[in-house]
Write an enzyme that holds these catalytic residues in place. Structure first.
Site, PDB file in Angstrom:
ATOM      1  N   HIS A   1       0.829  -1.209   0.000  1.00 17.10           N
ATOM      2  CA  HIS A   1       0.000   0.000   0.000  1.00 17.10           C
ATOM      3  C   HIS A   1       0.858   1.252   0.000  1.00 17.10           C
ATOM      4  CE1 HIS A   1       0.384  -0.695   4.472  1.00 17.10           C
ATOM      5  NE2 HIS A   1       0.514   0.617   4.496  1.00 17.10           N
TER       6      HIS A   1
ATOM      7  N   GLU B   1       7.410   0.724   5.209  1.00 14.31           N
ATOM      8  CA  GLU B   1       6.772  -0.294   6.048  1.00 14.31           C
ATOM      9  C   GLU B   1       6.922  -1.647   5.363  1.00 14.31           C
ATOM     10  OE1 GLU B   1       2.668   0.742   6.809  1.00 14.31           O
ATOM     11  OE2 GLU B   1       2.138  -1.298   7.431  1.00 14.31           O
TER      12      GLU B   1
ATOM     13  N   GLU C   1      -8.517   4.569   9.430  1.00 16.59           N
ATOM     14  CA  GLU C   1      -8.004   4.346   8.079  1.00 16.59           C
ATOM     15  C   GLU C   1      -9.029   3.684   7.179  1.00 16.59           C
ATOM     16  OE1 GLU C   1      -4.939   1.307   9.421  1.00 16.59           O
ATOM     17  OE2 GLU C   1      -5.891   0.280   7.747  1.00 16.59           O
TER      18      GLU C   1
ATOM     19  N   GLN D   1      -3.989   3.471   1.212  1.00 14.34           N
ATOM     20  CA  GLN D   1      -4.383   3.490   2.623  1.00 14.34           C
ATOM     21  C   GLN D   1      -4.527   4.958   3.032  1.00 14.34           C
ATOM     22  OE1 GLN D   1      -1.364   2.803   5.746  1.00 14.34           O
ATOM     23  NE2 GLN D   1      -2.638   1.088   6.411  1.00 14.34           N
TER      24      GLN D   1
ATOM     25  N   HIS E   1       3.809   7.263   3.710  1.00 15.46           N
ATOM     26  CA  HIS E   1       4.732   6.125   3.682  1.00 15.46           C
ATOM     27  C   HIS E   1       4.384   5.187   2.537  1.00 15.46           C
ATOM     28  CE1 HIS E   1       1.421   4.378   6.167  1.00 15.46           C
ATOM     29  NE2 HIS E   1       1.766   3.247   5.583  1.00 15.46           N
TER      30      HIS E   1
HETATM   31  C1  MC0 Z   1       9.060  11.782  10.005  1.00  7.67           C
HETATM   32  N1  MC0 Z   1      10.010  12.035   9.091  1.00  7.67           N
HETATM   33  C2  MC0 Z   1       9.607  11.565   7.917  1.00  7.67           C
HETATM   34  C3  MC0 Z   1       8.335  10.999   8.143  1.00  7.67           C
HETATM   35  N2  MC0 Z   1       8.022  11.142   9.448  1.00  7.67           N
HETATM   36  N3  MC0 Z   1      10.191  11.556   6.710  1.00  7.67           N
HETATM   37  C4  MC0 Z   1       9.507  10.988   5.700  1.00  7.67           C
HETATM   38  N4  MC0 Z   1       8.271  10.439   5.841  1.00  7.67           N
HETATM   39  C5  MC0 Z   1       7.657  10.435   7.033  1.00  7.67           C
HETATM   40  N5  MC0 Z   1       6.450   9.894   7.164  1.00  7.67           N
HETATM   41  C6  MC0 Z   1      11.261  12.753   9.310  1.00  7.67           C
HETATM   42  C7  MC0 Z   1      11.012  14.124   9.897  1.00  7.67           C
HETATM   43  O1  MC0 Z   1      10.777  15.086   8.887  1.00  7.67           O
HETATM   44  C8  MC0 Z   1      12.291  14.402  10.645  1.00  7.67           C
HETATM   45  O2  MC0 Z   1      13.278  14.868   9.778  1.00  7.67           O
HETATM   46  C9  MC0 Z   1      12.691  13.011  11.144  1.00  7.67           C
HETATM   47  O3  MC0 Z   1      12.031  12.081  10.285  1.00  7.67           O
HETATM   48  C10 MC0 Z   1      12.237  12.780  12.585  1.00  7.67           C
HETATM   49  O4  MC0 Z   1      10.848  12.993  12.619  1.00  7.67           O
HETATM   50  P1  MC0 Z   1      10.039  13.645  13.826  1.00  7.67           P
HETATM   51  O5  MC0 Z   1       8.991  14.507  13.272  1.00  7.67           O
HETATM   52  O6  MC0 Z   1      10.987  14.216  14.822  1.00  7.67           O
HETATM   53  O7  MC0 Z   1       9.281  12.446  14.447  1.00  7.67           O
HETATM   54  P2  MC0 Z   1       9.764  11.211  15.302  1.00  7.67           P
HETATM   55  O8  MC0 Z   1      11.242  11.011  15.242  1.00  7.67           O
HETATM   56  O9  MC0 Z   1       9.127  11.347  16.625  1.00  7.67           O
HETATM   57  O10 MC0 Z   1       9.043  10.039  14.499  1.00  7.67           O
HETATM   58  C11 MC0 Z   1       9.407   9.685  13.186  1.00  7.67           C
HETATM   59  C12 MC0 Z   1       9.139   8.172  13.027  1.00  7.67           C
HETATM   60  C13 MC0 Z   1       7.686   7.924  13.419  1.00  7.67           C
HETATM   61  C14 MC0 Z   1       9.438   7.792  11.592  1.00  7.67           C
HETATM   62  C15 MC0 Z   1      10.113   7.415  13.977  1.00  7.67           C
HETATM   63  O11 MC0 Z   1       6.831   8.664  12.558  1.00  7.67           O
HETATM   64  C16 MC0 Z   1       7.290   6.473  13.404  1.00  7.67           C
HETATM   65  O12 MC0 Z   1       7.553   5.723  14.349  1.00  7.67           O
HETATM   66  N6  MC0 Z   1       6.588   6.029  12.327  1.00  7.67           N
HETATM   67  C17 MC0 Z   1       6.149   4.642  12.212  1.00  7.67           C
HETATM   68  C18 MC0 Z   1       4.721   4.463  12.639  1.00  7.67           C
HETATM   69  C19 MC0 Z   1       3.741   5.252  11.819  1.00  7.67           C
HETATM   70  O13 MC0 Z   1       4.105   6.153  11.064  1.00  7.67           O
HETATM   71  N7  MC0 Z   1       2.420   4.911  11.977  1.00  7.67           N
HETATM   72  C20 MC0 Z   1       1.357   5.590  11.272  1.00  7.67           C
HETATM   73  C21 MC0 Z   1       0.873   4.752  10.163  1.00  7.67           C
HETATM   74  P3  MC0 Z   1      14.105  16.218  10.064  1.00  7.67           P
HETATM   75  O14 MC0 Z   1      15.024  16.347   8.883  1.00  7.67           O
HETATM   76  O15 MC0 Z   1      13.106  17.287  10.192  1.00  7.67           O
HETATM   77  O16 MC0 Z   1      14.848  15.903  11.346  1.00  7.67           O
HETATM   78  S1  MC0 Z   1       0.060   3.322  10.801  1.00  7.67           S
HETATM   79  C22 MC0 Z   1      -0.080   2.245   9.521  1.00  7.67           C
HETATM   80  O17 MC0 Z   1       0.315   2.582   8.450  1.00  7.67           O
HETATM   81  C23 MC0 Z   1      -0.699   0.892   9.841  1.00  7.67           C
HETATM   82  C24 MC0 Z   1      -2.054   1.054  10.424  1.00  7.67           C
HETATM   83  C25 MC0 Z   1      -0.709  -0.061   8.642  1.00  7.67           C
HETATM   84  O18 MC0 Z   1      -0.132   0.240   7.598  1.00  7.67           O
HETATM   85  O19 MC0 Z   1      -1.309  -1.128   8.768  1.00  7.67           O
END
Ligand code: MC0
Length: 146
Positions: free
Chosen positions: A7, A134, A43, A60, A84
């Site tokens: 997705h 992912e 979602e 998604q 993502h």
């Molecule tokens: C953050 N960054 C990204 C980003 N999110 N870059 C590209 N795409 C994204 N989606 C970048 C920010 O711009 C920043 O860069 C750096 O990563 C750190 O981000 P932050 O804003 O300080 O945030 P953190 O570090 O607290 O979290 C980022 C992180 C988090 C990726 C670790 O979003 C995470 O754990 N994501 C995984 C879970 C998730 O996204 N779940 C939602 C979908 P700079 O350069 O400014 O430092 S759930 C889903 O999808 C499920 C239901 C499914 O598929 O089944």
């Protein structure tokens, strides 16, 4: 082995309005909806096509359930858009381990529960040329759900 684009995750502010945009503009229908409290999202999965590995590819659409969720924070910073990309695999544990061995940060020690009972993990976007990535193993029953 990664065998499909499972997705593309799209962050939106209003799920119902965004679903209606994809229906009215392209004719895509909702295949599944759910709330994932752990991930902080409501979602909708729009099935685009079935894939040669027996799975399928979806859009998604993701609306945050709280402002401090990952999608809520991302929306506040970036606005709506592609959040993502997810690759499908029959073995999320093995593929996550293989990617970790190559020096990419895998965000979860063990896969968590994703859409439709799938098992998911994420790779850090800073290790993936700016793309939050992912890995997904679908639940066996997914293809019969409606
Ligand atoms: C953050 N960054 C990204 C980003 N999110 N870059 C590209 N795409 C994204 N989606 C970048 C920010 O711009 C920043 O860069 C750096 O990563 C750190 O981000 P932050 O804003 O300080 O945030 P953190 O570090 O607290 O979290 C980022 C992180 C988090 C990726 C670790 O979003 C995470 O754990 N994501 C995984 C879970 C998730 O996204 N779940 C939602 C979908 P700079 O350069 O400014 O430092 S759930 C889903 O999808 C499920 C239901 C499914 O598929 O089944």
């Amino acid at each position: 082995m990664l065998t499909r684009i499972d997705h593309i995750g799209i962050a939106c502010r209003n799920l119902d309005e965004t679903v209606e945009f994809y229906r009215a503009t392209y004719g895509f229908e909702v295949f599944h909806t759910e709330v994932n409290e752990e991930q902080g999202v409501r979602e909708a999965m729009l099935k685009i096509n079935e894939t040669s590995d027996g799975g399928a590819s979806y859009l998604q659409l993701l609306e945050p359930t709280r402002e401090d969720s990952t999608v809520g924070k991302w929306l506040a910073k970036n606005g709506e858009g592609v959040h993502h990309i997810a690759f499908g695999t029959a073995d999320v544990d093995g593929d996550a381990a293989a990617v970790r061995d190559k020096g990419v940060r895998v965000l979860y020690d063990q896969p968590r529960i994703g859409s439709m009972g799938s098992r998911i993990t994420f790779l850090h976007p800073k290790d993936c040329h700016g793309v939050l990535t992912e890995l997904v193993t679908s639940a066996p029953a997914e293809q019969t759900e409606h």
